[in-house]
Design a protein around this motif. Structure first.
Motif, PDB file in Angstrom:
ATOM      1  N   VAL A   1       2.307   6.557   4.677  1.00 17.45           N
ATOM      2  CA  VAL A   1       2.571   5.831   3.419  1.00 17.45           C
ATOM      3  C   VAL A   1       2.031   6.508   1.997  1.00 17.45           C
ATOM      4  N   GLY A   2       1.371   7.699   2.168  1.00 19.05           N
ATOM      5  CA  GLY A   2       0.908   8.409   1.152  1.00 19.05           C
ATOM      6  C   GLY A   2      -0.332   7.757   0.667  1.00 19.05           C
ATOM      7  N   ALA A   3      -1.254   7.105   1.263  1.00 19.03           N
ATOM      8  CA  ALA A   3      -2.478   6.729   0.734  1.00 19.03           C
ATOM      9  C   ALA A   3      -3.475   7.744   0.783  1.00 19.03           C
ATOM     10  N   ARG A   4      -4.606   7.370   0.485  1.00 16.51           N
ATOM     11  CA  ARG A   4      -5.889   8.142   0.393  1.00 16.51           C
ATOM     12  C   ARG A   4      -6.799   7.302   1.594  1.00 16.51           C
TER      13      ARG A   4
ATOM     14  N   VAL B   1       0.894  -1.264  -0.032  1.00 16.31           N
ATOM     15  CA  VAL B   1       0.103   0.106  -0.070  1.00 16.31           C
ATOM     16  C   VAL B   1       0.820   1.280  -0.035  1.00 16.31           C
ATOM     17  N   GLY B   2       0.442   2.042  -0.844  1.00 12.50           N
ATOM     18  CA  GLY B   2       1.418   3.506  -1.046  1.00 12.50           C
ATOM     19  C   GLY B   2       0.750   4.538  -1.681  1.00 12.50           C
ATOM     20  N   PRO B   3       1.474   5.552  -2.240  1.00 15.46           N
ATOM     21  CA  PRO B   3       0.865   6.631  -2.639  1.00 15.46           C
ATOM     22  C   PRO B   3      -0.284   6.304  -3.550  1.00 15.46           C
ATOM     23  N   GLY B   4      -1.462   7.096  -3.322  1.00 17.51           N
ATOM     24  CA  GLY B   4      -2.523   7.009  -4.583  1.00 17.51           C
ATOM     25  C   GLY B   4      -3.409   5.854  -4.401  1.00 17.51           C
ATOM     26  N   ASP B   5      -3.098   5.040  -3.116  1.00 17.66           N
ATOM     27  CA  ASP B   5      -4.101   3.643  -2.845  1.00 17.66           C
ATOM     28  C   ASP B   5      -5.110   4.372  -1.914  1.00 17.66           C
ATOM     29  N   GLY B   6      -6.217   3.978  -2.070  1.00 15.54           N
ATOM     30  CA  GLY B   6      -7.457   4.295  -1.149  1.00 15.54           C
ATOM     31  C   GLY B   6      -7.734   3.154  -0.136  1.00 15.54           C
ATOM     32  N   LEU B   7      -7.540   3.687   1.144  1.00 16.53           N
ATOM     33  CA  LEU B   7      -7.770   2.834   2.208  1.00 16.53           C
ATOM     34  C   LEU B   7      -9.119   3.313   3.057  1.00 16.53           C
TER      35      LEU B   7
ATOM     36  N   PRO C   1      14.419   8.134  11.071  1.00 17.39           N
ATOM     37  CA  PRO C   1      12.903   9.110  10.862  1.00 17.39           C
ATOM     38  C   PRO C   1      11.981   8.232  10.007  1.00 17.39           C
ATOM     39  N   LEU C   2      10.702   8.815  10.425  1.00 13.83           N
ATOM     40  CA  LEU C   2       9.982   8.047   9.491  1.00 13.83           C
ATOM     41  C   LEU C   2       9.672   8.471   8.019  1.00 13.83           C
ATOM     42  N   ARG C   3       9.723   7.674   7.108  1.00 12.52           N
ATOM     43  CA  ARG C   3       9.669   7.971   5.694  1.00 12.52           C
ATOM     44  C   ARG C   3       8.368   8.607   5.037  1.00 12.52           C
ATOM     45  N   LEU C   4       8.108   9.874   4.857  1.00  9.05           N
ATOM     46  CA  LEU C   4       6.672  10.163   4.465  1.00  9.05           C
ATOM     47  C   LEU C   4       6.808  10.151   3.002  1.00  9.05           C
ATOM     48  N   SER C   5       5.792   9.354   2.405  1.00  7.82           N
ATOM     49  CA  SER C   5       5.371   9.198   1.198  1.00  7.82           C
ATOM     50  C   SER C   5       4.541   9.991   0.323  1.00  7.82           C
ATOM     51  N   GLY C   6       3.966  10.753   1.147  1.00  9.07           N
ATOM     52  CA  GLY C   6       2.689  11.502   0.772  1.00  9.07           C
ATOM     53  C   GLY C   6       3.165  12.456  -0.199  1.00  9.07           C
ATOM     54  N   ARG C   7       2.564  12.739  -1.497  1.00  8.09           N
ATOM     55  CA  ARG C   7       2.978  13.669  -2.459  1.00  8.09           C
ATOM     56  C   ARG C   7       1.962  14.695  -2.277  1.00  8.09           C
ATOM     57  N   PRO C   8       2.354  16.096  -2.492  1.00  8.51           N
ATOM     58  CA  PRO C   8       1.613  17.114  -2.318  1.00  8.51           C
ATOM     59  C   PRO C   8       0.322  17.232  -2.929  1.00  8.51           C
ATOM     60  N   GLU C   9       0.339  16.953  -4.268  1.00  6.54           N
ATOM     61  CA  GLU C   9      -0.884  16.967  -5.035  1.00  6.54           C
ATOM     62  C   GLU C   9      -1.830  15.743  -4.874  1.00  6.54           C
TER      63      GLU C   9
END
Length: 485
Positions: free
Chosen positions: A67-70, A41-47, A123-131
């Protein structure tokens, strides 16, 4: 993340006898984030977050952002048809604290299996992309079908809630009272979560009280603050008048969901003390304004400098102070639109502004007042009448505690006004006098065709008055009065 790191060994979440510190909560977030990444599960995935109100639920929500999910909050008790709809809105997986997920879930990830992963070092790896869209928050549906408001990571980062240096004066005063904040219902609620983050930023603790029986929960958990709907506030005030409980710990009740009548606000302040904060905001925008106990009723306070509010007429032109119009709003953390609803998005999100569909005005000093909703109307003989003014006239009568107005088709006038009232305890209202009062103040077209007495107003799952249910309870045959409970 910074709030949890700063909290360290201070309790940030209390669930029964269990107290979770900032460091422990951060550890939960790390493990669940690692579990989500291990599940691809990563950026752009809906949870879809189908969770209770627990420390793990809070951690899972934060981990979804890591993780950059939605993240999509799913309200408890959602009807099966609506649940199916939500789970088919580009959902990758359901995260649940139950043993299994719903039958029609695309994939289920339990919190227990996500916690089995080892937390990430460093440090936590933040994967969320601004857009990217960080979360979908569903509207209440009080004026139509619930829609999913989409907030990006950029908008979430622009919010002032977690940044004390950016707090406007009213929020700074509220934050000082959030030592022990009751949480209940669902952490997927925008209001519940927003005040929760504010509590952590203020150095306080989120305390689980589910179900939130007032005033018992305030007394039992020594709560200093809680969100409260208007019907619950009325009940609390009535209970304190007849059988006062020890509410000495209470410092703030944040009224949410619907406007609070000025006379009822003054009564609440008289009975409960200077603890009532009236927040105004929408799912689309977040907080727009906040009235403190010292503000002048029935205003909702002064919008902070970072929030733009314009009052416009039917042609979209700004109007001067004292003149009602529709409120257009811009906030740093507002949604970008409704998920998969382009037509609705185009109607509400206009040139960077959000059409609130609320009516109001400013006074000469810049205080904001709400007077109704553009869609909460009844059309009588082709003329449009707002429900809000009729409700306020009825609620101002000495025998009436609450009043609600809905419209229904009428063979003679196109639509007719129908009212539902909750009397003050042990009083029997004179329905003829109520109808005469409305006619005197607002004209004959606004006089209710029926007035139905309620023992209490029915509420939707979100705690707001359920006007759609009231509409189904309009008496047949157009009697002047009836009873529904």
């Amino acid at each position: 993340m910074n709030l949890l790191e700063a909290a360290g060994d201070r309790p940030v979440f209390e669930h029964g006898a269990r107290a979770v510190t900032g460091a422990q909560m951060l550890g939960l977030v790390r493990r669940i984030a690692a579990g989500l990444r291990a599940a691809a599960v990563g950026p752009g995935d809906g949870l879809a977050m189908m969770l209770g109100v627990t420390p793990e639920a809070f951690a899972a929500t934060i981990a979804a952002y890591v993780v950059g999910a939605r993240a999509v909050g799913v309200r408890p008790g959602l009807p099966d048809g609506q649940l199916r709809h939500v789970l088919h809105q580009d959902i990758t997986a359901v995260v649940t604290d139950a043993a299994t997920g719903p039958e029609h879930a695309p994939r289920t990830l339990t919190v227990s299996e996500l916690l089995a992963a080892s937390g990430e070092d460093g440090p936590l790896r933040l994967s969320g992309r601004p857009e990217d869209v960080a979360r979908l928050v569903y509207t209440s549906g009080s004026t139509g079908t619930p829609k999913a408001c989409a907030q990006t990571y950029a908008a979430m980062n622009a919010a002032w809630t977690a940044r004390p240096e950016a707090w406007p004066p009213a929020i700074r005063e509220l934050a000082s009272r959030l030592r022990r904040y009751l949480v209940f219902g669902s952490l997927g609620s925008q209001v519940m979560m927003e005040y929760g983050v504010l509590t952590l930023a203020a150095g306080g603790t989120m305390v689980v009280a589910d179900p939130p029986a007032f005033p018992d929960a305030i007394t039992r958990y020594r709560a200093t603050a809680s969100v409260i709907t208007v019907p619950r506030l009325y009940k609390l005030v009535a209970a304190q008048r007849t059988a006062p409980a020890d509410l000495s710990s209470l410092r703030a009740l944040m009224v949410s969901g619907s406007p609070l009548d000025a006379s009822r606000l003054r009564e609440a302040l008289d009975v409960l003390g200077p603890v009532v904060f009236q927040g105004y905001g929408q799912t689309e925008t977040g907080t727009i304004s906040m009235a403190t106990p010292r503000d002048v009723p029935p205003s909702v306070g002064f919008p902070p400098d970072v929030v733009d509010v314009e009052v416009r007429d039917a042609d979209g032109r700004p109007v001067p102070p004292g003149v009602d119009g529709e409120l257009y709003v811009r906030t740093p953390a507002q949604a970008i639109g409704y998920w998969a609803e382009p037509a609705e998005t185009a109607e509400v999100f206009v040139d960077g502004w959000v059409r609130t569909r609320d009516l109001g005005h400013f006074d000469e000093d810049g205080r904001l007042y709400l007077t109704g909703r553009t869609r909460d109307v009844v059309i009588v003989n082709a003329n449009l009448y707002y429900a809000g003014p009729i409700e306020r006239v009825l609620a101002a009568a000495p025998d009436i505690a609450e009043a609600y107005v809905v419209g229904a088709p009428d063979e003679d006038t196109g639509e007719a006004v129908h009212a539902f009232v909750v009397p003050v305890a042990d009083r029997i209202p004179d329905l003829g006098s109520l109808r005469a009062l409305v006619g005197e103040r607002l004209g004959e077209a606004c006089v209710p065709a029926t007035i139905t007495i309620l023992d209490e107003v029915p509420t939707a799952p979100n705690g707001k008055p359920d006007k759609r249910l009231l509409t189904t309870a309009i008496p047949r045959g157009r009697p002047a009065s009836g009873r529904f409970s």
